[in-house]
Scaffold this active site. Structure first.
Site, PDB file in Angstrom:
ATOM      1  CG  ASP A  43      -1.865   1.177   1.202  1.00 50.35           C
ATOM      2  OD1 ASP A  43      -2.931   1.019   0.576  1.00 50.35           O
ATOM      3  OD2 ASP A  43      -1.551   2.244   1.759  1.00 50.35           O
ATOM      4  CE1 TYR A  48       0.394   7.831   3.217  1.00 53.61           C
ATOM      5  CE2 TYR A  48       0.833   5.660   2.307  1.00 53.61           C
ATOM      6  CZ  TYR A  48      -0.025   6.541   2.936  1.00 53.61           C
ATOM      7  OH  TYR A  48      -1.296   6.128   3.266  1.00 53.61           O
ATOM      8  CE  LYS A  77      -3.843   4.792   0.545  1.00 50.06           C
ATOM      9  NZ  LYS A  77      -2.442   4.586   0.970  1.00 50.06           N
ATOM     10  CG  HIS A 110      -4.578   9.849   0.517  1.00 52.17           C
ATOM     11  ND1 HIS A 110      -3.213   9.791   0.397  1.00 52.17           N
ATOM     12  CD2 HIS A 110      -4.859   9.328   1.727  1.00 52.17           C
ATOM     13  CE1 HIS A 110      -2.704   9.255   1.492  1.00 52.17           C
ATOM     14  NE2 HIS A 110      -3.682   8.970   2.319  1.00 52.17           N
TER      15      HIS A 110
END
Ligand code: A2P
Length: 316
Positions: A43, A48, A77, A110
């Protein structure tokens, strides 16, 4: 390992490696070790800020024959600053480039929150755009285009309440959302949202299953309860000859949703994967049910700036 089947018959392994908070310098090794130990579901997300390193791990694992692309499930996302329909495909292409992939298995919106395109981090009210200006239904059309082009095999959302998910579900013309990724653990069981998703054949993925103790301080509150040190979880772990982390992960598979524990530590990556074999008895599932306290680790305050128009993201 429990697998979940999507509408077109694609199969998806229930335990994935989470990469939120995994530092760029650590995530490449973590993903590589995870693939070596058997994970087939990773994931990711643009925000990130570690997708390039994850892409290096994929490349290495493919080159070494550890896993083939078609055996692997990769989620990513769409970030909040790319909600305008015309920004969706460029955002996904950047993600694919970083991950060194031709397609994603799953692309998610997201958050039900929009920023102006030039701001990756929105720190002032004027960095935000309202959902009236950039409606989720329009963003969804961009998401549908990614599927049409074969850039994402499946599309869905993350952090959507019943209200927002149902509004989208009703409006979605071409493809319905297939997944909602939400915070979920024994302290936040979200039974109504879970039941709604089930009724619409929307798969649920649980983030922060271990309580995300490595969150930055600004996402933390004082006196947060600890999942990993909860007395009941510790007792059940002893009973099943397992660790608290494993019980917290196995609980999801036993309940019927996917789960993405994050770790960059090789021993814990393996430990978490081995939760796949734990069958929690009905009585113990009932006991865990009593732990619900509607407690969120990821509070909506992280996007609440007076005047930005976003006050109740989770509709609760
Ligand atoms: P680490 O990466 O050093 O293993 P979440 O998945 O809820 O976001 O939680 C991630 C946090 O939990 C990280 O701090 C991670 O640290 C830690 N963690 C991951 N697996 C375990 C485990 N099996 N037992 C205890 N802590 C764990």
């Amino acid at each position: 390992m429990k697998t979940f089947t999507l509408n077109n018959g694609d199969r998806w392994k229930g335990i994935g490696l989470g990469t939120w908070k995994s530092k760029p310098g650590e995530v490449e090794k973590a993903v590589y070790e995870a693939l070596k130990c058997g994970y087939r579901h990773i994931d990711c997300a643009f925000i990130y800020m570690n997708q390039k390193e994850i892409g290096n791990a994929f490349k290495k694992a493919f080159n070494e024959g550890i896993v083939k692309r078609e055996e692997l499930w990769v989620t990513s996302k769409l970030w909040n600053n790319s909600h305008k329909k015309e920004h969706v495909i460029p955002a996904l292409k950047k993600t694919l480039n970083d991950l060194q992939l031709n397609y994603l298995d799953l692309y998610l919106i997201h958050w039900p929150i929009a920023f102006k395109n030039e701001f990756i981090n929105a720190t002032k009210p004027e960095h935000y755009v309202s959902l009236n200006e950039v409606p989720i239904a329009k963003t969804w059309e961009g998401m549908e285009d990614t599927k049409d082009l074969g850039l994402a095999k499946h599309i869905g959302v993350s952090n959507f309440s019943i209200k927002k998910l149902d509004a989208l579900y009703q409006k979605a013309q071409k493809f319905k959302p297939e997944v909602n990724q939400i915070e979920l653990h024994p302290f936040l069981q979200q039974q109504n949202l879970w039941d709604y998703c089930k009724s619409k054949n929307i798969l649920v993925t649980a983030y922060s299953p271990l309580g995300s103790g490595d969150r930055s301080d600004y996402i933390k509150s004082e006196n947060e309860p600890s999942l990993l040190q909860n007395k009941t979880i510790l007792e059940i772990a002893t009973k099943y000859n397992s660790t608290p982390g494993q019980i917290l992960i196995a609980w999801h598979l036993n309940r019927g949703n996917l789960v993405i524990p994050k770790s960059t530590n090789t021993a814990r990556i393996k430990e978490n994967f081995n939760a796949k074999d734990i069958i929690i008895g009905q009585e113990d599932m009932e006991t865990i049910k009593t732990l619900n306290q509607n407690f969120r680790y990821v509070k909506s305050k992280i996007f609440t700036i007076p005047g930005n128009g976003y006050t109740n993201i989770y509709d609760e």
